[in-house]
Design a protein around this motif. Structure first.
Motif, short mmCIF file in Angstrom:
data_model
loop_
_atom_site.label_atom_id
_atom_site.label_comp_id
_atom_site.label_asym_id
_atom_site.label_seq_id
_atom_site.Cartn_x
_atom_site.Cartn_y
_atom_site.Cartn_z
N ARG A 123 -40.50 0.26 44.20
CA ARG A 123 -40.43 1.05 42.96
C ARG A 123 -41.54 2.08 43.00
NH1 ARG A 123 -39.28 -3.68 38.36
NH2 ARG A 123 -37.59 -4.64 39.55
N GLU A 179 -46.55 -10.00 32.61
CA GLU A 179 -45.39 -10.74 33.14
C GLU A 179 -45.59 -11.20 34.58
OE1 GLU A 179 -41.61 -8.64 32.69
OE2 GLU A 179 -40.87 -9.60 34.51
N LEU A 180 -45.34 -12.50 34.79
CA LEU A 180 -45.36 -13.07 36.13
C LEU A 180 -43.93 -13.20 36.65
CD1 LEU A 180 -46.72 -14.72 38.45
CD2 LEU A 180 -46.61 -16.71 36.97
N ARG A 219 -49.46 -4.42 40.12
CA ARG A 219 -48.39 -3.41 40.03
C ARG A 219 -48.46 -2.54 41.27
NH1 ARG A 219 -45.18 -2.26 36.23
NH2 ARG A 219 -46.46 -3.21 34.60
N VAL A 220 -47.51 -2.77 42.17
CA VAL A 220 -47.52 -2.05 43.44
C VAL A 220 -46.18 -1.36 43.64
CG1 VAL A 220 -49.29 -3.34 44.68
CG2 VAL A 220 -47.00 -4.29 44.51
N GLU A 237 -43.68 3.31 41.18
CA GLU A 237 -44.38 3.12 39.90
C GLU A 237 -45.25 4.32 39.58
OE1 GLU A 237 -44.19 0.62 37.80
OE2 GLU A 237 -43.24 -1.00 38.92
N GLY A 268 -42.16 -12.20 41.16
CA GLY A 268 -42.81 -11.36 42.17
C GLY A 268 -43.75 -12.21 43.01
P1 ATP Z 1 -43.10 -4.76 34.36
O1 ATP Z 1 -42.60 -4.71 32.95
O2 ATP Z 1 -44.41 -5.46 34.53
O3 ATP Z 1 -43.01 -3.43 35.08
P2 ATP Z 1 -40.46 -5.52 35.05
O4 ATP Z 1 -39.97 -6.14 33.77
O5 ATP Z 1 -40.05 -4.14 35.39
O6 ATP Z 1 -42.04 -5.68 35.15
P3 ATP Z 1 -38.59 -6.99 36.60
O7 ATP Z 1 -37.73 -5.82 36.83
O8 ATP Z 1 -38.17 -8.05 35.62
O9 ATP Z 1 -40.06 -6.50 36.24
O10 ATP Z 1 -38.90 -7.67 38.01
C1 ATP Z 1 -39.01 -9.06 38.20
C2 ATP Z 1 -40.36 -9.45 38.75
O11 ATP Z 1 -40.70 -8.63 39.87
C3 ATP Z 1 -41.51 -9.23 37.77
O12 ATP Z 1 -41.64 -10.35 36.91
C4 ATP Z 1 -42.69 -9.12 38.70
O13 ATP Z 1 -43.18 -10.40 39.09
C5 ATP Z 1 -42.11 -8.42 39.92
N1 ATP Z 1 -42.41 -6.99 39.88
C6 ATP Z 1 -41.71 -6.03 39.26
N2 ATP Z 1 -42.28 -4.82 39.44
C7 ATP Z 1 -43.38 -5.05 40.21
C8 ATP Z 1 -44.38 -4.20 40.76
N3 ATP Z 1 -44.36 -2.88 40.58
N4 ATP Z 1 -45.36 -4.76 41.50
C9 ATP Z 1 -45.39 -6.10 41.72
N5 ATP Z 1 -44.47 -6.94 41.23
C10 ATP Z 1 -43.47 -6.43 40.49
#
Ligand code: ATP
Length: 450
Positions: A177, A261-262, A188-189, A179, A320
């Protein structure tokens, strides 16, 4: 005790070889990390633990390893092309760009100016060209989540395994992603790994399965060493739900930088299978899907007892790997003051997650007999297939103990002159620092029992 701040973790991870900034010698690539000798072991152990609990310990889930490069059709009908974006604003004063929700009171978080552009959507997916001609039409995406290829393979897996509903498909793999504001170390990577299960259920039974998976996933994290004190369930408010979700519970962990969020456990309804299906009008689809004239498959299930054909609902626990690692390292990080006033840093990792399971340490690094006996012992323990066993031949026992405390090795074995006489050695426990004399047979029995 958990770590008090992120700096402790970042410094330990770099110093001991868990995590490095990617392309560091060229100044680094933001939001991208490399996992060193210990990081790769910890990651693999965490992923194995998830895979075991999702697949080997059950009879209703199958595994998958689908491609990262994803056809744009998949991400069109999944809704990602249209909706997977963050609104961005630019500050005309300092030229910084950030997510609009970070502009509290309409002010730039960097310089405080109110001279901001209107929010504009920014798609988070990475696009790339496939094939030799780059004329703008031959593009695909790096998948932004592992889930979509599970849905597109639904029929393949159903037909090849003869599963019946309820059943699940699990996958671990990279997701990408772009980000807008990566940061907080590996929280957040832009390149990360997800551990995702798509669990297909009969419509009407979705709420009870949703609850089942929320509880199951919560207790799995506790088994990985996460403290209940720092892990809470959060019902996501309707206004914040993703476009596909009827209900989502987020497992929120108290990271060193705050509660975030984990893992998310979503009830994705019949949105995904319904979206990717042809002949949508032949079935009752509860979710709002766009008309699909490009799919050549009906992603449906026929109940052999009732002969009823329907589009299953899906419950998705999505975690994640990097956020899991960060939480686990945070929990395990401990600093103790010893009787002699010295500080001891240790990672109290659950042994199944420890990057090194046993360190074998010869008392004298130049004593041929001791070293070759130590090598023999190392080989024997390695043969038990418990994960990585290392020969730590520094000749400095104190230093070796300190290192293995810091990287979370549960057991150190010291080989000395007596070992050559009576086949026994000193076993030191990481957490209690207690030492006992033990022989190889007893040690093997203990390992096999644990
Ligand atoms: P956030 O709101 O923190 O951006 P998200 O709701 O977009 O997260 P999901 O799309 O539900 O995240 O993705 C499922 C899981 O993938 C998350 O709970 C997280 O553990 C992991 N994840 C999502 N985006 C990232 C990211 N940029 N870096 C690391 N882990 C991620």
């Amino acid at each position: 005790m958990a770590s008090k701040n992120m700096e402790d973790l970042v410094s330990l991870c770099k110093r001991r070889g868990f995590i490095f900034q990617s392309s560091e010698i060229y100044g680094g690539l933001q939001g991208i990390y490399d996992y060193g000798p210990l990081g790769v072991e910890l990651k693999n152990n965490l992923k194995s633990s998830w895979w075991k609990s999702m697949i080997y310990d059950r009879d209703d889930v199958e595994g998958l390893d689908a491609s990262i490069l994803t056809s744009r059709h998949v991400l069109k009908y999944s809704g990602h092309e249209d909706t997977f974006s963050d609104p961005l604003v630019d500050c005309r004063n300092c030229k910084n760009r950030f997510r609009s929700d970070q502009a509290t009171d309409g002010k730039c978080p960097a310089c405080g100016s109110s001279d901001l552009t209107e929010p504009r959507p920014f798609n988070l997916m990475f696009k790339t060209t496939v094939g030799p001609v780059d004329d703008g039409s031959n593009y695909a995406y790096l998948r932004p989540e592992t889930a979509q290829q599970i849905f597109t393979n639904f029929k393949n897996i159903l037909d090849s395994t003869s599963k019946t509903i309820p059943f699940g498909i699990a996958q671990i793999g990279k997701a990408f992603r772009n980000e807008v504001t990566p940061g907080k170390f590996i929280f957040r990577v832009r390149e990360f790994e997800q551990m995702e299960l798509e669990f297909f259920v009969e419509p009407g039974k979705d709420d009870e399965w949703h609850k089942y998976w929320v509880d199951k996933r919560y207790s799995w994290w506790i088994d990985q060493g996460i403290s209940e004190k720092r892990l809470k369930k959060l019902d996501v408010e309707d206004a914040d739900l993703s476009h596909y979700s009827k209900a989502t519970v987020d497992l929120m962990y108290e990271f060193p930088h705050g509660v975030e969020e984990l893992e998310g456990i979503a009830n994705r309804t019949d949105f995904d299978l319904g979206s990717h299906s042809k002949n949508q009008e032949d079935y009752q689809i509860d979710a709002k899907v766009i008309k699909n004239n490009e799919s050549n498959e009906k992603l449906v299930f026929t109940d052999s007892e009732t002969n009823e054909t329907y589009i299953p609902y899906v419950i998705e626990p999505s975690a994640g790997v990097e956020r899991g690692m960060l939480a686990i390292l945070n929990e395990a990080y401990n600093e103790e003051v010893l009787e002699n006033g010295k500080k001891r840093t240790l990672l109290k990792l659950k042994p199944h997650l420890s990057p090194v399971k046993v360190a074998v340490i010869p008392l004298k690094k130049n004593d041929e007999k001791i070293v070759s006996y130590a090598k023999e012992i190392k080989k024997k323990i390695q043969g038990l297939n418990i994960g990585r066993v290392v020969l730590e031949n520094t000749g400095n026992i104190g230093k070796s103990y300190r290192k293995h405390d810091e990287i979370g090795t549960p057991v150190c074995l010291t080989i000395d002159f007596d070992s050559l006489e009576n086949n026994s050695f000193t076993k030191r426990d990481r957490d209690t620092m207690k030492q006992e004399r033990i022989d190889i047979e007893t040690l093997i029995k203990q390992i096999n029992k644990s």
